[in-house]
Scaffold this motif. Structure first.
Motif, PDB file in Angstrom:
ATOM      1  N   PRO A  24       0.795  -1.233   0.000  1.00 35.40           N
ATOM      2  CA  PRO A  24       0.000   0.000   0.000  1.00 35.40           C
ATOM      3  C   PRO A  24       0.825   1.280   0.000  1.00 35.40           C
ATOM      4  O   PRO A  24       0.317   2.329  -0.402  1.00 35.40           O
ATOM      5  N   VAL A  25       2.081   1.235   0.446  1.00 34.77           N
ATOM      6  CA  VAL A  25       2.882   2.466   0.497  1.00 34.77           C
ATOM      7  C   VAL A  25       3.179   2.999  -0.902  1.00 34.77           C
ATOM      8  O   VAL A  25       3.630   4.135  -1.050  1.00 34.77           O
ATOM      9  N   LEU A  26       2.935   2.195  -1.945  1.00 41.48           N
ATOM     10  CA  LEU A  26       3.170   2.657  -3.312  1.00 41.48           C
ATOM     11  C   LEU A  26       2.388   3.938  -3.614  1.00 41.48           C
ATOM     12  O   LEU A  26       2.845   4.780  -4.391  1.00 41.48           O
ATOM     13  N   SER A  27       1.258   4.103  -2.979  1.00 42.53           N
ATOM     14  CA  SER A  27       0.426   5.292  -3.238  1.00 42.53           C
ATOM     15  C   SER A  27       1.112   6.590  -2.832  1.00 42.53           C
ATOM     16  O   SER A  27       0.721   7.667  -3.269  1.00 42.53           O
ATOM     17  N   HIS A  28       2.170   6.523  -2.020  1.00 39.77           N
ATOM     18  CA  HIS A  28       2.871   7.735  -1.571  1.00 39.77           C
ATOM     19  C   HIS A  28       3.964   8.161  -2.557  1.00 39.77           C
ATOM     20  O   HIS A  28       4.552   9.233  -2.371  1.00 39.77           O
ATOM     21  N   PHE A  29       4.240   7.333  -3.571  1.00 39.21           N
ATOM     22  CA  PHE A  29       5.370   7.611  -4.467  1.00 39.21           C
ATOM     23  C   PHE A  29       4.873   7.591  -5.906  1.00 39.21           C
ATOM     24  O   PHE A  29       4.537   6.545  -6.459  1.00 39.21           O
ATOM     25  N   LYS A  30       4.861   8.760  -6.513  1.00 42.68           N
ATOM     26  CA  LYS A  30       4.247   8.947  -7.840  1.00 42.68           C
ATOM     27  C   LYS A  30       4.992   8.222  -8.963  1.00 42.68           C
ATOM     28  O   LYS A  30       4.390   7.874  -9.973  1.00 42.68           O
ATOM     29  N   ASP A  31       6.284   8.012  -8.804  1.00 46.61           N
ATOM     30  CA  ASP A  31       7.053   7.394  -9.890  1.00 46.61           C
ATOM     31  C   ASP A  31       6.886   5.873  -9.949  1.00 46.61           C
ATOM     32  O   ASP A  31       7.305   5.246 -10.925  1.00 46.61           O
ATOM     33  N   GLY A  32       6.299   5.273  -8.913  1.00 44.33           N
ATOM     34  CA  GLY A  32       6.081   3.833  -8.919  1.00 44.33           C
ATOM     35  C   GLY A  32       7.369   3.034  -8.783  1.00 44.33           C
ATOM     36  O   GLY A  32       8.448   3.581  -8.514  1.00 44.33           O
ATOM     37  N   TYR A  33       7.255   1.728  -8.996  1.00 41.83           N
ATOM     38  CA  TYR A  33       8.402   0.827  -8.845  1.00 41.83           C
ATOM     39  C   TYR A  33       9.156   0.656 -10.164  1.00 41.83           C
ATOM     40  O   TYR A  33       8.551   0.638 -11.235  1.00 41.83           O
ATOM     41  N   HIS A  34      10.475   0.533 -10.042  1.00 42.75           N
ATOM     42  CA  HIS A  34      11.344   0.160 -11.165  1.00 42.75           C
ATOM     43  C   HIS A  34      11.719  -1.305 -10.972  1.00 42.75           C
ATOM     44  O   HIS A  34      12.183  -1.701  -9.893  1.00 42.75           O
ATOM     45  N   TRP A  35      11.522  -2.115 -12.001  1.00 40.84           N
ATOM     46  CA  TRP A  35      11.722  -3.558 -11.885  1.00 40.84           C
ATOM     47  C   TRP A  35      13.006  -3.988 -12.587  1.00 40.84           C
ATOM     48  O   TRP A  35      13.230  -3.670 -13.747  1.00 40.84           O
ATOM     49  N   SER A  36      13.831  -4.739 -11.865  1.00 44.78           N
ATOM     50  CA  SER A  36      15.106  -5.207 -12.415  1.00 44.78           C
ATOM     51  C   SER A  36      15.303  -6.681 -12.096  1.00 44.78           C
ATOM     52  O   SER A  36      14.704  -7.225 -11.153  1.00 44.78           O
ATOM     53  N   LEU A  37      16.144  -7.330 -12.866  1.00 43.04           N
ATOM     54  CA  LEU A  37      16.365  -8.776 -12.740  1.00 43.04           C
ATOM     55  C   LEU A  37      17.390  -9.062 -11.642  1.00 43.04           C
ATOM     56  O   LEU A  37      18.511  -8.567 -11.679  1.00 43.04           O
ATOM     57  N   MET A  38      16.982  -9.868 -10.690  1.00 43.88           N
ATOM     58  CA  MET A  38      17.863 -10.256  -9.589  1.00 43.88           C
ATOM     59  C   MET A  38      18.514 -11.611  -9.855  1.00 43.88           C
ATOM     60  O   MET A  38      19.707 -11.800  -9.685  1.00 43.88           O
ATOM     61  N   GLN A  39      17.697 -12.585 -10.276  1.00 45.58           N
ATOM     62  CA  GLN A  39      18.216 -13.913 -10.604  1.00 45.58           C
ATOM     63  C   GLN A  39      17.349 -14.516 -11.705  1.00 45.58           C
ATOM     64  O   GLN A  39      16.121 -14.440 -11.647  1.00 45.58           O
ATOM     65  N   VAL A  40      17.991 -15.104 -12.708  1.00 45.65           N
ATOM     66  CA  VAL A  40      17.246 -15.779 -13.776  1.00 45.65           C
ATOM     67  C   VAL A  40      17.895 -17.126 -14.063  1.00 45.65           C
ATOM     68  O   VAL A  40      19.114 -17.269 -14.015  1.00 45.65           O
ATOM     69  N   GLU A  41      17.048 -18.107 -14.333  1.00 40.19           N
ATOM     70  CA  GLU A  41      17.512 -19.437 -14.723  1.00 40.19           C
ATOM     71  C   GLU A  41      16.881 -19.782 -16.060  1.00 40.19           C
ATOM     72  O   GLU A  41      15.672 -19.602 -16.247  1.00 40.19           O
ATOM     73  N   TYR A  42      17.702 -20.265 -16.976  1.00 42.66           N
ATOM     74  CA  TYR A  42      17.205 -20.661 -18.285  1.00 42.66           C
ATOM     75  C   TYR A  42      17.568 -22.124 -18.493  1.00 42.66           C
ATOM     76  O   TYR A  42      18.746 -22.501 -18.463  1.00 42.66           O
ATOM     77  N   ALA A  43      16.561 -22.957 -18.711  1.00 39.23           N
ATOM     78  CA  ALA A  43      16.754 -24.406 -18.762  1.00 39.23           C
ATOM     79  C   ALA A  43      16.493 -24.964 -20.149  1.00 39.23           C
ATOM     80  O   ALA A  43      15.582 -24.528 -20.847  1.00 39.23           O
ATOM     81  N   THR A  44      17.301 -25.942 -20.537  1.00 39.29           N
ATOM     82  CA  THR A  44      17.063 -26.750 -21.730  1.00 39.29           C
ATOM     83  C   THR A  44      16.844 -28.178 -21.279  1.00 39.29           C
ATOM     84  O   THR A  44      17.739 -28.791 -20.681  1.00 39.29           O
ATOM     85  N   ASP A  45      15.651 -28.697 -21.517  1.00 32.91           N
ATOM     86  CA  ASP A  45      15.281 -30.048 -21.077  1.00 32.91           C
ATOM     87  C   ASP A  45      15.253 -31.008 -22.256  1.00 32.91           C
ATOM     88  O   ASP A  45      14.569 -30.758 -23.254  1.00 32.91           O
ATOM     89  N   VAL A  46      16.009 -32.095 -22.128  1.00 29.67           N
ATOM     90  CA  VAL A  46      15.945 -33.192 -23.090  1.00 29.67           C
ATOM     91  C   VAL A  46      15.107 -34.278 -22.425  1.00 29.67           C
ATOM     92  O   VAL A  46      15.537 -34.893 -21.441  1.00 29.67           O
ATOM     93  N   ILE A  47      13.901 -34.485 -22.936  1.00 24.82           N
ATOM     94  CA  ILE A  47      12.918 -35.336 -22.265  1.00 24.82           C
ATOM     95  C   ILE A  47      12.951 -36.737 -22.877  1.00 24.82           C
ATOM     96  O   ILE A  47      12.637 -36.924 -24.052  1.00 24.82           O
ATOM     97  N   PHE A  48      13.354 -37.708 -22.078  1.00 29.44           N
ATOM     98  CA  PHE A  48      13.449 -39.099 -22.529  1.00 29.44           C
ATOM     99  C   PHE A  48      12.130 -39.827 -22.283  1.00 29.44           C
ATOM    100  O   PHE A  48      11.335 -39.447 -21.431  1.00 29.44           O
ATOM    101  N   GLN A  49      11.918 -40.891 -23.037  1.00 33.19           N
ATOM    102  CA  GLN A  49      10.677 -41.652 -22.917  1.00 33.19           C
ATOM    103  C   GLN A  49      10.607 -42.423 -21.608  1.00 33.19           C
ATOM    104  O   GLN A  49       9.561 -42.492 -20.967  1.00 33.19           O
ATOM    105  N   ARG A  50      11.750 -42.997 -21.192  1.00 33.60           N
ATOM    106  CA  ARG A  50      11.754 -43.850 -19.999  1.00 33.60           C
ATOM    107  C   ARG A  50      12.992 -43.569 -19.167  1.00 33.60           C
ATOM    108  O   ARG A  50      14.010 -43.109 -19.674  1.00 33.60           O
TER     109      ARG A  50
END
Length: 505
Positions: A226-252
């Motif tokens: 709720p404190v966002l209402s006190h700040f006109k510029d709002g939030y700036h969003w930045s990347l803290m941690q990212v994971e990128y996965a490549t999955d090789v899916i086997f039948q069994r």
């Protein structure tokens, strides 16, 4: 060189690459650092000496809001006291009873470290000033099911500068997209084990709509902070941690298990620091001062190998016994570089290779860069000698066999006499001229003539050795050469712990 996915195409359902964990930080530019907070206080007529009272009023606003949301949703805020408490396990239990309907799922609270400001009196000017410091405050974890992203949470601190942390898993997001598209799938523990249309699933995973994500983040901040209402510029969003996965899916499971054991235990010996840098799109030079290395870890679920370079890593592990996952993780996305527009302080701009920005709008380019790292690692695995078939053959020769006249026992590479025999057989001179019984007696002086004769018969019975016509000359068969080389290599890399058991079967 044939790729790993081509080599095992008949055992693989498909390959999918997409983001896994994504953690985003929200900061209020108006108060995110000492200078900004000081300017905000002056602009609103608040004395430095009154900073604590100002921050405390906002703290109470957040607490009242959290308690009201809990009441309206029929929830009880759960305070975490134990360090080893796993929020994910608790949420999983709640979801089993609650179901998958969108909305607030649960609220945790915990006392955790946070960045904050502290008022003080400057010695020289005797005026009030703020300084940055580290402290602890109450944090709320709002877990909720989002129609666009699946299960998420927003971590809200109760003390200025109110730096938020937002989490979602892109596998859950993709599952939402697949449902909308009417594409069948099976998702278990953030892992797809089946997909009706891999090509369309990959297209959806590549269609990152960051503007939609941005609007959703703003909406969550307004809902839960709720404190966002006190700040006109709002939030700036930045990347803290990212994971990128490549999955090789086997039948069994049985298709992946022998291959994975070979890959992970070979890679821990084969991957060098310069190769880790190459996987991640960097060059290792004398100027690099960060940490770089490999880590082999045994988990309850299995084994995992991790190669790290500074705050970025690439790892390989098996998920659910059926999915070979290669995953690049960045705790600092500026590690990666790409060709982009760079704006200078004098207002000019140029196109050049520069670090990736931390903004959430870098997600599209990061998917390309981190996906390329996964592909390079997969290509490296494809280039490794693959002794999988040799291991199967080795298990075959470890068992007893019959030749119509009698039974010959198997070979055990953990027995000194069998290992010495195999090391003698693969000597280079025998590859051209063949070998005689006297050659083995010379290389194995502890064996008698009758023992050497029985060894030759045993090798022939197992199909490892063949005799030339009516002579006393022997050659390794093509199959025998392959299985013996694989046996010695596997023993050296400790890849066949079950061999001793197999030889007694």
């Amino acid at each position: 060189m044939e790729s790993l996915t081509q080599r095992y195409a008949d055992q693989i359902l498909g390959v999918l690459s997409c983001y896994d964990r994504v953690v985003i930080t929200g900061t209020l530019p108006e108060i995110c650092h000492v200078g900004a907070m000081t300017g905000y206080l002056y602009a609103h007529g608040i004395e430095i000496a009154d900073y604590t009272r100002f921050a405390d009023s906002l703290r109470q606003e957040i607490r009242d809001h959290a308690e009201r949301l809990a009441r309206e949703s029929g929830l009880t805020i759960e305070f975490i006291q134990r360090n080893n408490f796993r929020k994910e396990d608790r949420i999983r239990e709640i979801l089993r009873e609650r179901g998958e309907a969108p909305g607030l799922v649960h609220i945790f609270s915990a006392m955790e470290p946070c960045s904050c400001f502290k008022p003080r009196i400057e010695r020289n000017t005797r005026k009030g000033a703020l300084r940055g410091t580290e402290g602890r405050c109450l944090h709320y974890y709002f877990y909720f099911l989002c129609e666009e992203l699946g299960l998420c949470y927003l971590r809200v601190p109760t003390w200025a500068p109110f730096r938020l942390q937002f989490y979602f898993n892109a596998h859950n997001q993709l599952a939402v997209e697949l449902k909308r598209a009417g594409i069948g799938f099976q998702l278990v523990d953030n892992t797809f084990t089946a997909l009706a249309d891999f090509a369309e699933a990959q297209r959806l995973a590549d269609s990152i709509r960051v503007d939609t994500l941005h609007r959703l983040l703003d909406r969550c901040a307004r809902w839960l902070c709720p404190v966002l209402s006190h700040f006109k510029d709002g939030y700036h969003w930045s990347l803290m941690q990212v994971e990128y996965a490549t999955d090789v899916i086997f039948q069994r499971r049985k298709d992946l298990e022998p291959l994975y054991e070979v890959l992970v235990r070979t890679a821990i010996h084969a991957v060098k620091p310069e190769q880790v840098a190459q996987f991640l799109g960097r060059k290792l030079d004398e100027g690099y001062t960060g940490e770089i290395g490999n880590d082999f870890h045994t988990r309850i679920e299995g084994t995992r190998i991790k190669h790290h370079m500074g705050r970025v890593s690439i790892k390989m592990y098996d998920k659910l016994g059926r999915v070979l996952r290669i995953e690049t993780t960045a705790n600092d996305v500026t590690f990666f570089k790409h060709y982009r527009k760079v704006e200078h302080r004098n207002g000019a701009s140029t196109m050049k290779t520069a670090p990736v920005k931390k903004s959430i709008y870098s997600l599209s380019v990061l998917a390309q860069l981190m996906g390329a790292a996964n592909r390079r690692y997969l290509e490296f695995l494809s280039d490794l000698d693959d002794p999988t078939q040799g291991i199967k053959d080795l298990e075959k020769i470890s068992r007893r066999t019959k030749d119509g006249k009698g039974t010959s026992r198997g070979f055990n590479l953990f027995l000194k006499e069998d290992r010495s025999l195999f090391e003698a057989l693969v000597r280079g001179e025998f590859n051209i001229h063949g070998l005689h019984a006297k050659d083995l007696r010379r290389l194995l002086p502890d064996r008698t003539k009758s023992q050497i004769s029985r060894l030759l018969k045993r090798l022939r019975t197992h199909g490892l050795l063949k005799k030339v016509g009516r002579t006393y000359k022997y050659y390794l068969t093509r199959w025998g050469k392959r299985v013996i080389v694989a046996a010695l290599q596997c023993r050296r890399l400790f890849l066949i712990p079950a061999l001793a058991e197999g030889s007694q079967a």
